[in-house]
Design an enzyme around this catalytic site. Sequence first.
Site, PDB file in Angstrom:
ATOM      1  N   GLU A 500       9.355  -2.208  -3.996  1.00 54.86           N
ATOM      2  CA  GLU A 500      10.595  -1.242  -4.554  1.00 54.86           C
ATOM      3  C   GLU A 500      11.829  -1.776  -4.097  1.00 54.86           C
ATOM      4  OE1 GLU A 500       9.008   1.696  -1.744  1.00 54.86           O
ATOM      5  OE2 GLU A 500       6.957   1.608  -2.783  1.00 54.86           O
ATOM      6  N   SER A 530       4.843   2.912  -5.539  1.00 56.13           N
ATOM      7  CA  SER A 530       3.285   2.690  -5.407  1.00 56.13           C
ATOM      8  C   SER A 530       2.778   1.829  -4.505  1.00 56.13           C
ATOM      9  CB  SER A 530       2.840   2.449  -6.899  1.00 56.13           C
ATOM     10  OG  SER A 530       3.200   3.052  -7.960  1.00 56.13           O
ATOM     11  N   GLU A 531       2.632   1.851  -3.242  1.00 48.97           N
ATOM     12  CA  GLU A 531       2.362   1.019  -2.246  1.00 48.97           C
ATOM     13  C   GLU A 531       1.034   0.502  -2.574  1.00 48.97           C
ATOM     14  OE1 GLU A 531       4.074   3.939  -1.506  1.00 48.97           O
ATOM     15  OE2 GLU A 531       6.067   3.034  -0.555  1.00 48.97           O
ATOM     16  N   ASP A 556       5.752   1.835   7.985  1.00 40.67           N
ATOM     17  CA  ASP A 556       5.255   3.255   8.183  1.00 40.67           C
ATOM     18  C   ASP A 556       4.616   3.397   6.731  1.00 40.67           C
ATOM     19  OD1 ASP A 556       7.026   4.624  10.634  1.00 40.67           O
ATOM     20  OD2 ASP A 556       7.935   3.118   9.440  1.00 40.67           O
ATOM     21  N   HIS A 598       9.739   6.798   9.923  1.00 36.89           N
ATOM     22  CA  HIS A 598      10.374   5.532   9.399  1.00 36.89           C
ATOM     23  C   HIS A 598      10.663   4.527  10.362  1.00 36.89           C
ATOM     24  CE1 HIS A 598      10.756   7.135   5.355  1.00 36.89           C
ATOM     25  NE2 HIS A 598      11.587   6.299   5.146  1.00 36.89           N
TER      26      HIS A 598
END
Lengths: 821, 78
Positions: A500, A530-531, A556, A598
């Site tokens: 990203e 879209s991990e 995370d 995070h």
Amino acid sequence: MPKEIHIDPKTFKVRSALNAPPIPIHAYDENIEAERARYGDEGLLQILRDMMIIREFETILASLKAKGAYCGIEFNYKGPAHLSIGQEAAAVGAAASLEPHDHIFGSHRSHGEFIAKGLSAIRKLPDDAMRLIMESHERGALLRTVETSLQGPKGIETAENFLLLGLLAEIFMRSTGFNRGMGGSMHAFFPPFGTYPNNAIVGASAGIATGAALRKKLAGASGITVANAGDGSTGCGPVWEAMNFAAMAQFDTLWADAFKGGLPVLFFFNNNFYAMGGQTIGETMGWDRLSRIGLAVNQQAIHAETVDGTNPLAVADAVARKRELLVQGRGPALLDVECYRSSGHSTTDINSYRTKDEMQAWEQHDPIILFSNRLQEAGIVTAGQVAELREQTTDRMRSITAIAVDPALTPPVDIHADPTLIGKLMFSNTNIELPSQEVSLLKPVDAVSRVRQDAKKSRYGFAEDGAKLSPMRAITLRDALFETVLHHMTHDDSLVAYGEECREWGGAFGVYRGLAEILPHDRLFNSPISEAAIVATAVGFALEGGRALVELMYGDFLGRAGDEVFNQMAKWQSMSGGQLKVPVVLRCSIGSKYGAQHSQDWTALCAHIPGLKVVYPATPYDAKGLLASALSGNDPVVFFESQRLYDTVEQFRNEGVPTGYYQLPIGEPDCKRAGEDVTILTVGPSLYSALAAAEELESTFGISAEVIDARSLVPFNYEPVLASIRKTGRIVLVSEASERGSFLMTLAANITRFGYETLHAAPRVIGSPNWIVPGAEMESTYFPQKDDILDVITSELFPGQRSNRRSIRDWDDRELARLGL
Amino acid sequence: MDTPILMPNLGNEIDEAQIDEWFKTEGDMVTEGEQIVLITTPKVTMEIEAPATGILKKILVPADELAAVGTTLGIIET
């Protein structure tokens, strides 16, 4: 790099309606005479025969599971058997239209696809290539067994027996199986025939096949990839992520002409109407026909169609048409192949979720009966010939089964002879030599303003007068990472980087800033959020021969890519019996200041899963050298970076961070400060708290602390640490991970064991407490601080010091544990 | 009236940034909101807009030099 796509408000304010293309349902128009002309009568018979082979092959497993015997051969098969009886036309039809260099990736129910694709490849590969493949597998052991133990004509029949015995041996997890017994029923594959990993995780092949398609596109390789999955997988997020990734608009809008067009991947859904026991149509999904989901992906509805999966010719026709689109760069495509699984999901399935009426109605649509009748009606074959074919198939399977169950002919994996045999398959520990030539770039490296700026910076973090330099004046950890990435990206064109915000933004933390000026989109691109797809496609890209550097903006977000990191990236090397390599480097930054979702250190999760190398450097020098090792190695690496350290300058190495390229070995802890009385072993940014504590221990308490930076979690060489405690007799381990389950606990337990005789006190772990990471202003109450370390060392390890506690951690760990904290 | 062009505050831990390029030279007309100077922090490259309309009277920090947050980089005469 200027922005290239303008978002004009005028365009988006116009009243209009979206139009969608119609989705064809059963577009195939059967004409047996045309098919005779296309395949020849022999070809059509071949299709019938292949379906029978698959049916009988799976009958072996069904029979062994149900009765402990097949055709009089007794065998206690302990593994799974997810059968596709009733779905053979889908597999054989697809394979008929695929070439050997088309690569299929499957599911836990993929015996049929494996056999069909293998049989198709065997017929299409030249004889000498086929011979070489068989002689290469396990140094010819399987081929010798086939040639000496199975009677019959040579040539194609030998190759077919090689395929069937290799698969059955793999299902029995024997050493001569295609994955050396490390795959089994749900994961068997054999790349030389174009059958790539079958995946026991529902829908997991979607992302992997998509990544493999990306590699095919970038390498200019011919052929397509196929993601085989079931209808139930349309409920899985990663499948949607993969379809979108394959259809990203940027391939057309931003990529160079040579790489235009969506990815050459066919999403092939074997739609048997049941996701194990839940019904997709009418119950668990919103779609009425699976192909409707294509409408959600792009304007072409990814060329989705519903096909009659009980007719191999209809499937072959559809796959041939989709394949044509894909090789033209017009992918991806989707096929909804409706068929019916007449066997249970597994052999313990009692079909409680469906009625007898329904099963009987579909019996009339059994693909083998339908196709056999069709051929008889056309006068291509007689009923007697069909019966004979069936008998021959059973005879052949009986012979193959007899060999597969015989431990003398199909030997089990001998773990007793080599107890770490499987362990040796986890990592290849091999690496590539980087070419010295630079790859072609959009402009010279020296024209990148960042490169020019960094060239002016000091390589060492302190000025001559001892003052610490600002991150604008000295090379930082961020710059050090950039230098290695730059070197690899400009010398290895098989390496692709994405994630990203990786391009214009340079990654959310600026590590890649400047790279977009020199690298085209096919080397560095922005991925969707879209991990799962980021990691799965990287794995597929690597399995297909490429190398991938991908990032999850925050550690995370590993949860969003959990299966992809923990089951896919970690396991395909070993599950292939060491035949495949997964050169993927996954960068994960660990946040700070951002609170609970995070900022957490999840290194222990990655270290816990076998098959991942885990690195967490804390200095610019280490970061640069360790990333170079990760990128040149052939093993999967999760590379953690602390956001708090990106601006850190080099403080340990007087010569500074070398300007040239270098590698540091992964797995070697490094002593950052010598001492005599206590060892402090740190992971990540805790190095700096430990050093501050060490300085004060020395000046205030006269305690000399040795500080060792672990640098890597997996692998880990204990020797430098054990050497240190032989001197100090005491050790404190510090990291920012929550203490419960922290990797430090593993280190502490092992250090106790390996160094018990030299220890004056039990190793003491200082991590973060077992609650959420609080906001920025409270972080010092959470991540271990200098005072937390001082308190432990002065009060617990050197109680004679009688110092006052300074930190807030004056709590009772046993009481907190009792409360779940 | 003189309006200073200031190095903005660029985040909690950033004390200084580098001037990469002035898009205008001394004596040029500038319009409020127009991008006038490119700077780089350890993490990002960004443009600074002219705080007023007028003439760029003076460039105080030339390209390639570092300036701390709050430094006057140049003066616009309005």
